[in-house]
Design an enzyme around this catalytic site. Structure first.
Site, mmCIF file in Angstrom:
data_model
loop_
_atom_site.group_PDB
_atom_site.id
_atom_site.type_symbol
_atom_site.label_atom_id
_atom_site.label_comp_id
_atom_site.label_asym_id
_atom_site.label_seq_id
_atom_site.Cartn_x
_atom_site.Cartn_y
_atom_site.Cartn_z
ATOM 1 N N ARG A 83 0.811 -1.227 0.000
ATOM 2 C CA ARG A 83 0.000 0.000 0.000
ATOM 3 C C ARG A 83 0.845 1.278 0.000
ATOM 4 O O ARG A 83 0.339 2.366 -0.202
ATOM 5 C CB ARG A 83 -0.956 -0.023 1.211
ATOM 6 C CG ARG A 83 -2.054 -1.069 1.079
ATOM 7 C CD ARG A 83 -2.751 -1.357 2.398
ATOM 8 N NE ARG A 83 -1.982 -2.280 3.262
ATOM 9 C CZ ARG A 83 -2.403 -2.742 4.436
ATOM 10 N NH1 ARG A 83 -3.578 -2.365 4.908
ATOM 11 N NH2 ARG A 83 -1.654 -3.564 5.157
HETATM 12 C C1 UD1 Z 1 -2.251 -5.784 11.616
HETATM 13 C C2 UD1 Z 1 -3.141 -6.687 12.476
HETATM 14 C C3 UD1 Z 1 -4.336 -5.877 12.982
HETATM 15 C C4 UD1 Z 1 -3.850 -4.638 13.732
HETATM 16 C C5 UD1 Z 1 -2.867 -3.828 12.891
HETATM 17 C C6 UD1 Z 1 -2.217 -2.748 13.749
HETATM 18 C C7 UD1 Z 1 -3.009 -9.014 11.741
HETATM 19 C C8 UD1 Z 1 -3.640 -10.084 10.916
HETATM 20 N N1 UD1 Z 1 -3.598 -7.822 11.704
HETATM 21 O O1 UD1 Z 1 -2.986 -5.411 10.461
HETATM 22 O O2 UD1 Z 1 -5.120 -6.672 13.858
HETATM 23 O O3 UD1 Z 1 -4.983 -3.842 14.091
HETATM 24 O O4 UD1 Z 1 -1.814 -4.657 12.371
HETATM 25 O O5 UD1 Z 1 -1.423 -1.879 12.991
HETATM 26 O O6 UD1 Z 1 -2.035 -9.274 12.414
HETATM 27 N N2 UD1 Z 1 4.172 -9.026 8.330
HETATM 28 C C9 UD1 Z 1 5.152 -9.995 8.206
HETATM 29 N N3 UD1 Z 1 4.833 -11.170 7.595
HETATM 30 C C10 UD1 Z 1 3.595 -11.445 7.101
HETATM 31 C C11 UD1 Z 1 2.590 -10.431 7.242
HETATM 32 C C12 UD1 Z 1 2.915 -9.248 7.868
HETATM 33 O O7 UD1 Z 1 6.283 -9.816 8.638
HETATM 34 O O8 UD1 Z 1 3.402 -12.540 6.565
HETATM 35 C C13 UD1 Z 1 4.520 -7.763 9.014
HETATM 36 C C14 UD1 Z 1 4.441 -6.539 8.123
HETATM 37 O O9 UD1 Z 1 5.697 -6.250 7.542
HETATM 38 C C15 UD1 Z 1 4.009 -5.446 9.116
HETATM 39 C C16 UD1 Z 1 3.261 -6.211 10.207
HETATM 40 O O10 UD1 Z 1 3.596 -7.579 10.063
HETATM 41 O O11 UD1 Z 1 5.114 -4.775 9.708
HETATM 42 C C17 UD1 Z 1 1.743 -6.044 10.122
HETATM 43 O O12 UD1 Z 1 1.307 -6.412 8.813
HETATM 44 P P1 UD1 Z 1 0.257 -5.516 8.031
HETATM 45 O O13 UD1 Z 1 -0.004 -6.155 6.724
HETATM 46 O O14 UD1 Z 1 0.673 -4.103 8.056
HETATM 47 O O15 UD1 Z 1 -1.035 -5.746 8.956
HETATM 48 P P2 UD1 Z 1 -2.279 -4.776 9.144
HETATM 49 O O16 UD1 Z 1 -3.226 -4.980 8.016
HETATM 50 O O17 UD1 Z 1 -1.834 -3.400 9.417
HETATM 51 CA CA CA Z 2 0.099 -2.281 9.288
#
Ligand code: UD1
Ligand code: CA
Length: 340
Positions: free
Chosen positions: A15
């Protein structure tokens, strides 16, 4: 008691629409991930693990040997990302903090309070929550009639009623380490995004009769995340305000704080006056009693006490081979306007 931490930073940051990897986007002079790790470091952690995937090399170059790394090759979700740290953490006693790499405003004090709350509740898991005006995009905290946390529902899986809940998950958690790693393999990916969600660990623990708690932040902005550049600009503004207030409290005058841009790494002496449109960047050190700007752009410079940095000027110490020379240049140019 041992405290461990896992920072999730393997996602692509689609995004952001950028070639620069999300957690490497700077906020007030430092990459986002640096702010998050910086909030964790004072907690004297037993292990600090950063989960990397997309842009792993850039993150490793930034953080070096200050942290340990776990690799997540495929981004299958936040629960899967935490699981990647199992070789370092599984089987260890203690409490594990889990943070997203995209929540750069979080402060050490808040994490300490979360740890204290978690322990006082003798919980298996505690989530840090915020009450916000606009919960769009965040996981919603679903409580039962007694006010106890039942589960967290992601935006894409939420019913219309659940979407109205304005208590959100900051993505910051505290877990009993053993219980976390015992539960992670039971998380499923049967949801709207086909991902393994870390927040589902709370519902699983709760179903096993474990205690799950939620701690509400005092400052709802601290838990804000950056998913796109609109949020990046918003958080940068909040951080800038925090930095400017710190300098004003220690004796710096700002004619218009909203139009004064200072990197988190800059130092400024007492009784210095900053005029609007001033940028102080990088390793800049400003002495006491200086007057800077309006519209001065000062990067990686040492500015001596009582120097006048002229309006509409630009100094970049990083372009001088010798830092001493840079100091002279700032002072000399300032002479046109008279040294105090
Ligand atoms: C996530 C949470 C949500 C919370 C929000 C707070 C989940 C499913 N959702 O959503 O409940 O309200 O953060 O900001 O956890 N990442 C990895 N590996 C993956 C997926 C993600 O390392 O396979 C990392 C991303 O780099 C990021 C973080 O985890 O730093 C969160 O991922 P993101 O996709 O931003 O989750 P949100 O949709 O923001
Ligand atoms: Ca996030």
């Amino acid at each position: 008691m041992n405290i461990h931490a896992v920072v999730l930073a393997a996602g692509k940051g689609t995004r952001m629409n950028s070639t620069l990897y999300k957690v490497m986007h700077p906020l007030c002079g430092k990459p986002m991930i640096e702010h998050v790790v910086g909030a964790l470091e004072p907690l004297s952690l037993h292990n600090l693990v950063v989960v990397v995937g997309h842009g792993a090399e850039a993150v490793k170059q930034q953080l070096g040997s200050r942290v340990q790394y776990a690799q997540q090759k495929e981004q299958l979700g936040t629960a899967h990302a935490v699981w990647m740290s199992k070789d370092i953490l599984a089987g260890q006693d203690g409490v594990t903090l889990v943070l997203n790499g995209d929540t750069p405003l979080v402060q050490s004090e808040t994490l300490r309070r979360l740890l204290d709350y978690h322990q006082s509740k003798q919980a298996a898991a505690t989530v840090l929550t915020s009450i916000v005006e606009d919960p769009t995009g965040y996981g919603r905290i679903i409580r039962d009639e007694n006010g106890d946390v039942r589960k967290i529902v992601e935006e894409k899986d939420a019913t219309l009623g659940q979407k109205k809940v304005n208590e959100i998950s900051t993505g910051i958690f505290c877990f009993d380490n053993r219980k976390l790693f015992a539960t992670l393999p039971n998380v499923s990916n049967q949801n709207a995004q086909g991902e393994y969600y870390l927040p589902d660990v709370l519902a699983l623990l709760q179903e096993q009769g474990e205690r799950v708690a939620a701690h509400v932040t005092e400052d709802p902005e601290e838990g804000s995340g950056v998913n796109d550049r609109v949020q990046l600009a918003h958080l940068e503004r909040l951080m800038r305000k925090r930095i400017n207030e710190r300098h004003m409290r220690s004796g710096v005058t700002m004619i218009d704080p909203a139009a004064t841009y200072i990197d988190s790494t800059v130092t400024i002496g007492r009784d210095t006056v900053l005029y609007p449109g001033t940028f102080l960047l990088g390793t800049t050190q400003i002495g006491e009693g200086c007057q800077v700007g309006p519209h001065a752009h000062v990067k990686d410079m040492v500015v001596e006490d009582y120097t006048r940095v002229p309006p509409f000027s630009s100094f970049d110490g990083s372009t001088y081979s010798d830092r001493g020379q840079a100091e002279v240049a700032a002072t000399r140019d300032g002479q046109d306007y008279g040294r105090n």
